[in-house]
Design a protein around this motif. Structure first.
Motif, PDB file in Angstrom:
ATOM      1  N   VAL A   1       6.956  -3.616   5.159  1.00  0.00           N
ATOM      2  CA  VAL A   1       7.021  -4.241   6.474  1.00  0.00           C
ATOM      3  C   VAL A   1       6.729  -3.253   7.594  1.00  0.00           C
ATOM      4  O   VAL A   1       6.474  -3.662   8.721  1.00  0.00           O
ATOM      5  CB  VAL A   1       8.369  -4.947   6.719  1.00  0.00           C
ATOM      6  CG1 VAL A   1       8.546  -6.099   5.749  1.00  0.00           C
ATOM      7  CG2 VAL A   1       9.519  -3.974   6.632  1.00  0.00           C
ATOM      8  N   GLU A   2       6.789  -1.952   7.308  1.00  0.00           N
ATOM      9  CA  GLU A   2       6.487  -0.979   8.357  1.00  0.00           C
ATOM     10  C   GLU A   2       6.258   0.385   7.744  1.00  0.00           C
ATOM     11  O   GLU A   2       6.823   0.713   6.699  1.00  0.00           O
ATOM     12  CB  GLU A   2       7.659  -0.902   9.352  1.00  0.00           C
ATOM     13  CG  GLU A   2       7.465   0.166  10.424  1.00  0.00           C
ATOM     14  CD  GLU A   2       8.316  -0.057  11.663  1.00  0.00           C
ATOM     15  OE1 GLU A   2       9.178  -0.954  11.637  1.00  0.00           O
ATOM     16  OE2 GLU A   2       8.104   0.662  12.648  1.00  0.00           O
TER      17      GLU A   2
ATOM     18  N   ARG B   1       4.750  -5.846   9.658  1.00  0.00           N
ATOM     19  CA  ARG B   1       4.472  -7.223   9.265  1.00  0.00           C
ATOM     20  C   ARG B   1       5.328  -8.136  10.132  1.00  0.00           C
ATOM     21  O   ARG B   1       6.367  -8.626   9.689  1.00  0.00           O
ATOM     22  CB  ARG B   1       4.863  -7.413   7.813  1.00  0.00           C
ATOM     23  CG  ARG B   1       3.694  -7.550   6.872  1.00  0.00           C
ATOM     24  CD  ARG B   1       4.217  -7.843   5.485  1.00  0.00           C
ATOM     25  NE  ARG B   1       3.269  -7.356   4.472  1.00  0.00           N
ATOM     26  CZ  ARG B   1       2.278  -8.100   4.000  1.00  0.00           C
ATOM     27  NH1 ARG B   1       2.100  -9.325   4.416  1.00  0.00           N
ATOM     28  NH2 ARG B   1       1.463  -7.598   3.089  1.00  0.00           N
ATOM     29  N   CYS B   2       4.905  -8.335  11.364  1.00  0.00           N
ATOM     30  CA  CYS B   2       5.740  -9.080  12.308  1.00  0.00           C
ATOM     31  C   CYS B   2       4.845  -9.678  13.383  1.00  0.00           C
ATOM     32  O   CYS B   2       3.886  -9.052  13.833  1.00  0.00           O
ATOM     33  CB  CYS B   2       6.772  -8.129  12.932  1.00  0.00           C
ATOM     34  SG  CYS B   2       7.871  -8.952  14.087  1.00  0.00           S
ATOM     35  N   HIS B   3       5.163 -10.899  13.786  1.00  0.00           N
ATOM     36  CA  HIS B   3       4.407 -11.519  14.872  1.00  0.00           C
ATOM     37  C   HIS B   3       4.742 -10.874  16.209  1.00  0.00           C
ATOM     38  O   HIS B   3       3.919 -10.829  17.103  1.00  0.00           O
ATOM     39  CB  HIS B   3       4.716 -13.014  14.945  1.00  0.00           C
ATOM     40  CG  HIS B   3       4.188 -13.790  13.775  1.00  0.00           C
ATOM     41  ND1 HIS B   3       2.869 -13.751  13.394  1.00  0.00           N
ATOM     42  CD2 HIS B   3       4.814 -14.613  12.892  1.00  0.00           C
ATOM     43  CE1 HIS B   3       2.698 -14.539  12.334  1.00  0.00           C
ATOM     44  NE2 HIS B   3       3.870 -15.066  12.000  1.00  0.00           N
ATOM     45  N   TYR B   4       5.968 -10.411  16.345  1.00  0.00           N
ATOM     46  CA  TYR B   4       6.408  -9.875  17.632  1.00  0.00           C
ATOM     47  C   TYR B   4       6.990  -8.477  17.451  1.00  0.00           C
ATOM     48  O   TYR B   4       8.208  -8.297  17.539  1.00  0.00           O
ATOM     49  CB  TYR B   4       7.469 -10.792  18.249  1.00  0.00           C
ATOM     50  CG  TYR B   4       7.073 -12.248  18.259  1.00  0.00           C
ATOM     51  CD1 TYR B   4       6.037 -12.690  19.101  1.00  0.00           C
ATOM     52  CD2 TYR B   4       7.720 -13.172  17.447  1.00  0.00           C
ATOM     53  CE1 TYR B   4       5.669 -14.028  19.095  1.00  0.00           C
ATOM     54  CE2 TYR B   4       7.356 -14.499  17.442  1.00  0.00           C
ATOM     55  CZ  TYR B   4       6.329 -14.928  18.268  1.00  0.00           C
ATOM     56  OH  TYR B   4       5.959 -16.238  18.262  1.00  0.00           O
TER      57      TYR B   4
ATOM     58  N   ASP C   1       0.851  -1.187   0.000  1.00  0.00           N
ATOM     59  CA  ASP C   1       0.000   0.000   0.000  1.00  0.00           C
ATOM     60  C   ASP C   1       0.884   1.233   0.000  1.00  0.00           C
ATOM     61  O   ASP C   1       1.900   1.262   0.686  1.00  0.00           O
ATOM     62  CB  ASP C   1      -0.862   0.053   1.266  1.00  0.00           C
ATOM     63  CG  ASP C   1      -1.804  -1.134   1.375  1.00  0.00           C
ATOM     64  OD1 ASP C   1      -2.029  -1.791   0.339  1.00  0.00           O
ATOM     65  OD2 ASP C   1      -2.287  -1.405   2.487  1.00  0.00           O
ATOM     66  N   VAL C   2       0.493   2.231  -0.779  1.00  0.00           N
ATOM     67  CA  VAL C   2       1.216   3.502  -0.749  1.00  0.00           C
ATOM     68  C   VAL C   2       0.180   4.618  -0.692  1.00  0.00           C
ATOM     69  O   VAL C   2      -0.743   4.641  -1.513  1.00  0.00           O
ATOM     70  CB  VAL C   2       2.098   3.709  -2.004  1.00  0.00           C
ATOM     71  CG1 VAL C   2       2.912   4.981  -1.861  1.00  0.00           C
ATOM     72  CG2 VAL C   2       3.003   2.517  -2.236  1.00  0.00           C
TER      73      VAL C   2
ATOM     74  N   THR D   1       7.219 -20.495  10.004  1.00  0.00           N
ATOM     75  CA  THR D   1       6.174 -21.265   9.322  1.00  0.00           C
ATOM     76  C   THR D   1       4.973 -20.420   8.908  1.00  0.00           C
ATOM     77  O   THR D   1       4.394 -20.644   7.857  1.00  0.00           O
ATOM     78  CB  THR D   1       5.682 -22.408  10.227  1.00  0.00           C
ATOM     79  OG1 THR D   1       5.427 -21.892  11.524  1.00  0.00           O
ATOM     80  CG2 THR D   1       6.711 -23.519  10.300  1.00  0.00           C
ATOM     81  N   VAL D   2       4.607 -19.429   9.732  1.00  0.00           N
ATOM     82  CA  VAL D   2       3.404 -18.646   9.445  1.00  0.00           C
ATOM     83  C   VAL D   2       3.795 -17.241   8.988  1.00  0.00           C
ATOM     84  O   VAL D   2       4.516 -16.531   9.685  1.00  0.00           O
ATOM     85  CB  VAL D   2       2.512 -18.540  10.708  1.00  0.00           C
ATOM     86  CG1 VAL D   2       1.216 -17.820  10.370  1.00  0.00           C
ATOM     87  CG2 VAL D   2       2.249 -19.916  11.275  1.00  0.00           C
ATOM     88  N   ALA D   3       3.306 -16.854   7.795  1.00  0.00           N
ATOM     89  CA  ALA D   3       3.597 -15.505   7.317  1.00  0.00           C
ATOM     90  C   ALA D   3       2.773 -14.497   8.114  1.00  0.00           C
ATOM     91  O   ALA D   3       1.557 -14.645   8.213  1.00  0.00           O
ATOM     92  CB  ALA D   3       3.280 -15.397   5.831  1.00  0.00           C
ATOM     93  N   PRO D   4       3.421 -13.470   8.688  1.00  0.00           N
ATOM     94  CA  PRO D   4       2.674 -12.505   9.495  1.00  0.00           C
ATOM     95  C   PRO D   4       1.897 -11.524   8.634  1.00  0.00           C
ATOM     96  O   PRO D   4       2.321 -11.187   7.529  1.00  0.00           O
ATOM     97  CB  PRO D   4       3.777 -11.794  10.273  1.00  0.00           C
ATOM     98  CG  PRO D   4       4.981 -11.905   9.414  1.00  0.00           C
ATOM     99  CD  PRO D   4       4.858 -13.190   8.652  1.00  0.00           C
ATOM    100  N   LEU D   5       0.747 -11.052   9.158  1.00  0.00           N
ATOM    101  CA  LEU D   5      -0.007  -9.994   8.495  1.00  0.00           C
ATOM    102  C   LEU D   5       0.378  -8.667   9.146  1.00  0.00           C
ATOM    103  O   LEU D   5       0.933  -8.659  10.239  1.00  0.00           O
ATOM    104  CB  LEU D   5      -1.507 -10.253   8.657  1.00  0.00           C
ATOM    105  CG  LEU D   5      -2.023 -11.453   7.855  1.00  0.00           C
ATOM    106  CD1 LEU D   5      -3.477 -11.733   8.200  1.00  0.00           C
ATOM    107  CD2 LEU D   5      -1.851 -11.222   6.370  1.00  0.00           C
ATOM    108  N   PRO D   6       0.097  -7.548   8.491  1.00  0.00           N
ATOM    109  CA  PRO D   6       0.441  -6.266   9.107  1.00  0.00           C
ATOM    110  C   PRO D   6      -0.295  -6.065  10.423  1.00  0.00           C
ATOM    111  O   PRO D   6      -1.470  -6.405  10.540  1.00  0.00           O
ATOM    112  CB  PRO D   6      -0.020  -5.241   8.073  1.00  0.00           C
ATOM    113  CG  PRO D   6      -0.105  -5.977   6.795  1.00  0.00           C
ATOM    114  CD  PRO D   6      -0.440  -7.387   7.136  1.00  0.00           C
ATOM    115  N   GLN D   7       0.405  -5.514  11.409  1.00  0.00           N
ATOM    116  CA  GLN D   7      -0.212  -5.151  12.679  1.00  0.00           C
ATOM    117  C   GLN D   7      -1.004  -3.861  12.509  1.00  0.00           C
ATOM    118  O   GLN D   7      -1.000  -3.253  11.437  1.00  0.00           O
ATOM    119  CB  GLN D   7       0.886  -4.932  13.732  1.00  0.00           C
ATOM    120  CG  GLN D   7       1.741  -6.130  14.010  1.00  0.00           C
ATOM    121  CD  GLN D   7       1.121  -7.045  15.073  1.00  0.00           C
ATOM    122  OE1 GLN D   7       0.186  -6.648  15.759  1.00  0.00           O
ATOM    123  NE2 GLN D   7       1.638  -8.252  15.180  1.00  0.00           N
TER     124      GLN D   7
END
Ligand SMILES: Nc1ncnc2c1ncn2[C@@H]1O[C@H](COP(=O)(O)OP(=O)(O)OP(=O)(O)O)[C@@H](O)[C@H]1O
Ligand SMILES: [Mg+2]
Lengths: 325, 335
Positions: free
Chosen positions: A233-234, A312-315, A27-28, A298-304
């Motif tokens: 990613v951010e 785009r990170c689990h943690y 997205d932009v 194993t799991v692709a993260p979605l955007p927070q």
């Protein structure tokens, strides 16, 4: 309404070894008069996403998006002819290699006046006057003589000024600068960046600055969007991003800045951006991430959410107390 | 620009001397006594033999012979034809316009078709037009000229009767030929139908002579365009919102022209070689036919002089090509 709004942009290239996704649901958003920096290492899809917007990708590329709005117009619905009326006029772009980006067979004057004739229909006197004026605006000394020069007769920095003059010739609403200083000497780099931000301030155009230099980002941008392996990613305002990076990749980029180094050795990010053949299964950054665990692999993260900079990170890192709660 | 021109001229001089050396050696490298060979079956009397030896200067030391020859060449003296007794120089210039006219027409034909074809093929790379063009170019390039000429004659002159088989103009028309360029003279003569007839006579020889250049130019244009189209400045041109016609036809083609002009320059040699065959087949009274006839007549001074003049002609064309580079791409001037 935002000047530019792109949602879920993906670009696939047909290569001899199958499909390759160079840009993956990015997205932009850019408002009028905004300065957005897009950062990321080589191969993270920064150029490709912008070229997709300009319609400049080769035919091997397939571009898909949920929305692609520029100044109220749907870029996806435009015919090539309609698009040509926008690009080079309301939306302009400059590139990394100034010398090879100018045609060696024509004078720089010819190349700048050409845009003025096609988009603004100025007569030859008016074109000349405007070209001189533009050269003055971008700080080219002796503009009358320089207009008659060929690209190879000018230095890299001068050529980039010519490129900038050409891009702003028709008062664009958005200027995309794709690593405009990478090919130039350090001293010239600062001059060109000053020129770009100055022009942005004076004309009120929006600016997208592509770079892989966090230092440049800090000095020029208002908002930053970090891309990695084709994904965003951010995204954060520049001050917040430098204070509290949420994605480990952003944090690693910042840690690599010389002025932020805590030890004698500059930390670097081990490994390289995954390409077509070594894309990991889960999070694309996981092989290089110091925090990655089994879930990341194993799991692709979605955007927070926005409180975590859309990371785009689990943690996500550096969450404030209330966001944590 | 002047410096560039001078430096090009400097390379012209050694080549020129090389060429005079070759054309000088030509008559002396023939197996056997050149005078006996020239005389052929008729033979030659001892007195006439001595006279010829003196006339050719064969009694002088070889370096003196060369210097005399060179001196003659520089003053425009290329000797006389055995057969007509006219100076080689005069014969050459009487016939040269016919060859020039044919060559120019063949080149114009090749460039006018080859450039756009190459550009269109490159822009539509891999599509039907591109593949069709590239296969026909390969055929055109490898086809023997005389076979192609005969085929065209059979179809267009024999079956269809559209074009004449030989000569430069129909015998119905007669006029003084002041410039030697038939199209021009026919036009100026004011005779009705003369120009049409001259054009009709030109069509088949032009196609035959122009086919190989056409194939080469189309292929070279295509490959040069393909290279140029991936350059950064083409992306810039597109980012400016220029039309495809302007991008391909101006920004790309101007850059692609440099290798194309190189092959056009190189083609001139091929063209003159082709002219020899073409002129013979179509009885076209130019220097190609003149050379062939002279070889059969063992008119060695003509062969020798003609060789030199043709070589100089090719050199002048190459020089022109060099100058053209500088005009098209100013970057080359600097080197
Ligand atoms: N025409 C193309 N065909 C196939 N793959 C391509 C093409 N153009 C770019 N790519 C691939 O897309 C990916 C993203 O490229 P892109 O040029 O956008 O990177 P970037 O972020 O701009 O990097 P850099 O900092 O080097 O400019 C790369 O892996 C590249 O190899
Ligand atoms: Mg790039």
């Amino acid at each position: 309404m935002a000047l530019l709004e792109i949602r879920n942009l993906s670009v696939d290239f047909a290569t001899s070894s199958g499909q390759f996704r160079a840009v993956d649901s990015v997205d932009v958003t850019v408002d009028k008069g905004d300065i957005l920096a897009i950062v990321g290492e080589s191969g993270s899809g920064k150029s490709v996403s912008m070229l997709a917007m300009m319609g400049l990708l080769p035919w091997t590329a397939t571009v898909t998006a949920d929305a692609m709005l520029f100044d109220g117009q749907d870029l996806r619905a435009l015919s090539p002819r309609q698009r040509r009326r926008i690009i080079g006029k309301d939306m302009a772009m400059i590139f990394q290699e100034p010398i090879s980006s100018l045609n060696p067979c024509f004078t720089v004057g010819f190349q700048i006046k050409e845009a003025l004739r096609i988009h603004l229909g100025l007569d030859s006197r008016a074109r000349h006057r405007r070209a001189v004026e533009l050269f003055e605006m971008v700080g080219i000394p002796a503009p009358e003589e320089r207009l008659k020069a060929y690209p190879h007769q000018l230095s890299g920095g001068m050529n980039q000024r010519v490129m900038i003059a050409m891009a702003i010739a028709c008062n664009p609403k958005l200027l995309i600068a794709d690593e405009p200083t990478t090919a130039l000497d350090v001293t010239i780099q600062a001059q060109i960046l000053d020129l770009l931000t100055g022009l942005q301030r004076d004309t009120g155009m929006a600016l997208i600055l592509i770079t892989h230099d966090m230092g440049v980002v800090a000095e020029t941008a208002r908002r930053v969007q970090v891309q990695y392996a084709g994904q965003k990613v951010e995204e954060q305002p520049v001050i917040d991003l430098f204070e509290r990076p949420h994605h480990p990749y952003t944090a690693a980029l910042l840690a690599a800045l010389p002025e932020r180094a805590t030890s004698k050795h500059l930390p670097t990010i081990p490994g390289v951006v995954p390409g077509q053949f070594d894309r990991p299964q889960g999070c694309l950054f996981s092989p290089r991430c110091q925090f990655a665990d089994e879930r990341c692999r194993t799991v692709a993260p979605l955007p927070q959410g926005p409180q975590a900079g859309l990371a785009r990170c689990h943690y996500p890192l550096n969450l404030s107390a209330e966001a944590e709660a | 620009m002047l410096r560039y021109l001078l430096s090009r001229l400097m390379t012209f001089l050694p080549t020129f001397f090389g060429v005079t050396l070759i054309s000088f050696s030509f008559i002396r490298l023939l197996p056997g006594d050149p005078i006996v060979v020239m005389a052929g079956e008729r033979g030659v009397s001892p007195e006439r033999y001595q006279e010829l030896v003196r006339q050719f200067g064969f009694d002088q030391p070889i370096w003196k012979q060369y210097l005399d020859y060179l001196g003659g060449v520089i003053q425009g003296d290329l000797g006389q034809s055995f057969v007509t007794k006219k100076p080689v120089w005069d014969e050459f210039f009487a016939l040269f316009p016919a060859t020039l006219e044919l060559s120019i027409c063949a080149m114009v034909f090749a460039v006018l078709l080859g450039l756009p074809a190459g550009v269109i093929a490159a822009v539509n790379r891999g599509k039907l037009f591109d593949r069709a063009l590239m296969s026909s170019a390969l055929v055109g390039y490898s086809m023997p000229i005389f076979w192609w000429a005969l085929l065209l004659i059979i179809v267009f002159s024999g079956w269809l009767g559209w074009t004449p088989v030989s000569g430069r103009i129909s015998l119905m028309y007669y006029f003084e030929n002041p410039t030697g360029f038939m199209l021009w003279d026919a036009l100026m003569s004011g005779q009705k139908g003369a120009l049409g007839s001259a054009i009709q006579h030109l069509i088949l020889p032009t196609i035959v002579l122009g086919t190989i250049p056409l194939a080469v130019i189309a292929r070279q244009t295509r490959s040069a365009m393909l290279e140029v189209l991936s350059e950064d400045y083409i992306r810039t041109a597109r980012a400016k919102g220029l039309s495809p016609l302007r991008i391909n036809g101006l920004h790309a083609l101007r850059n692609a022209l440099i290798p194309v002009i190189t092959v056009i320059g190189l083609m001139v040699g091929t063209l003159l070689a082709g002219a020899i065959l073409t002129e013979t087949i179509f009885s076209w009274p130019g220097i190609g036919k003149w050379m062939v006839d002279s070889i059969f007549r063992r008119d060695y001074p003509v062969v020798q002089g003609g060789l030199l003049l043709i070589a100089v002609m090719v050199m002048i064309v190459n020089l022109t090509v060099d100058v053209l580079y500088g005009l098209i791409n100013p970057k080359i001037r600097k080197r």
